[in-house]
Design an enzyme around this catalytic site. Structure first.
Site, PDB file in Angstrom:
ATOM      1  CG  HIS A  66      45.957  38.570  39.637  1.00  0.00           C
ATOM      2  ND1 HIS A  66      46.528  38.112  40.721  1.00  0.00           N
ATOM      3  CD2 HIS A  66      44.844  39.489  40.085  1.00  0.00           C
ATOM      4  CE1 HIS A  66      45.607  38.178  41.663  1.00  0.00           C
ATOM      5  NE2 HIS A  66      44.794  39.174  41.188  1.00  0.00           N
ATOM      6  CB  ILE A  67      41.688  40.612  35.885  1.00  0.00           C
ATOM      7  CG1 ILE A  67      40.986  40.212  36.958  1.00  0.00           C
ATOM      8  CG2 ILE A  67      41.325  39.745  34.680  1.00  0.00           C
ATOM      9  CD1 ILE A  67      39.305  39.953  36.634  1.00  0.00           C
ATOM     10  CG  HIS A  68      46.221  44.633  36.680  1.00  0.00           C
ATOM     11  ND1 HIS A  68      46.311  43.355  36.175  1.00  0.00           N
ATOM     12  CD2 HIS A  68      46.919  45.605  36.419  1.00  0.00           C
ATOM     13  CE1 HIS A  68      47.396  43.657  35.285  1.00  0.00           C
ATOM     14  NE2 HIS A  68      47.683  44.961  35.134  1.00  0.00           N
ATOM     15  CG  LEU A  69      39.756  49.274  36.947  1.00  0.00           C
ATOM     16  CD1 LEU A  69      39.390  49.017  35.520  1.00  0.00           C
ATOM     17  CD2 LEU A  69      38.528  49.451  37.987  1.00  0.00           C
ATOM     18  CG  LEU A 109      39.719  45.677  33.582  1.00  0.00           C
ATOM     19  CD1 LEU A 109      38.222  45.088  33.307  1.00  0.00           C
ATOM     20  CD2 LEU A 109      40.409  45.108  34.488  1.00  0.00           C
TER      21      LEU A 109
END
Ligand SMILES: [Zn+2]
Length: 163
Positions: free
Chosen positions: A119-122, A106
Site C-alpha cells: 500500500h503506497i504511502h508518502l 516513497l
C-alpha cells in the site's frame, strides 16, 4: 538513506503480524474511526495519518484509499491529490513544528525499505539540523519528546484549517 528510512520498518511489520483484522495498517485505518489510528485528514482519494513509530515528532504519511503497491496503479486524480495533501502537510508541519527542513519520500517495494509494501504511502518527515547525527549515536532509540496524542491534536487541528 538507509539509516533514515528503516527504523520504523521492523515495528510496522511486527504490528502488522499481530493484527487479526485487515493485514494492512492503511486499510485498517481507513475502516476505523480517525482517533484509533491517528488519522489527521481525509481527502477525496487519499488520507493522512501520523506514523505510530515516528522517526521524529510530526512524522506523518499520505496514502490513497486504494490498496495499491505502485504509483502506476493509481489514477491521475489520486496521485494529483496525494501531492496536494503533501503540500498541505508541508504547510502544517512548518506551522506546527518549525523544522529546519522536510523529507518527503516513497519507498516502493520491500527492497526499497517499505514496511508495508502493498500500500503506497508518502512519508512526510520534519527534520532539524543535527538530528541525523544524534540518531546515529543512539541507534534504534526513537526521539519522541511529545506524546503522540498531543501531536495528533496539534497536527489534526492544523490540517482541518482551510488552506
Ligand atoms: Zn492497504
Amino acid at each position: 538513506m538507509d539509516h533514515l528510512w528503516t527504523p520504523w520498518r521492523r515495528s510496522y511489520i511486527e504490528a502488522t503480524n499481530r493484527s487479526e483484522e485487515s493485514p494492512c495498517i492503511f486499510c485498517r485505518a481507513i475502516e476505523r474511526p480517525d482517533e484509533e489510528n491517528f488519522v489527521v485528514f481525509r481527502g477525496e482519494h487519499n488520507f493522512a495519518m501520523l506514523n505510530l513509530y515516528p522517526y521524529s515528532t510530526g512524522h506523518l504519511m499520505v496514502a490513497p484509499y486504494l490498496h495499491v503497491s505502485r504509483l502506476n496503479e493509481s489514477a491521475d486524480e489520486v496521485t494529483a491529490e496525494m501531492m496536494r495533501l503533501a503540500r498541505r502537510a508541508e504547510l502544517v508541519i512548518e506551522e506546527v513544528y518549525q523544522p529546519h527542513g522536510l523529507n518527503m519520500g516513497l519507498n516502493l517495494g520491500e527492497a526499497a525499505g517499505a514496511g508495508i509494501a502493498g500500500h503506497i504511502h508518502l512519508h512526510v518527515l520534519p527534520r532539524w539540523k543535527g538530528d541525523a547525527n544524534f540518531m546515529t549515536v543512539i541507534g534504534n532509540t526513537r526521539i519522541m519528546p511529545e506524546a503522540i496524542e498531543t501531536t495528533y491534536a496539534k497536527v489534526r487541528a492544523a490540517f482541518q484549517q482551510p488552506r
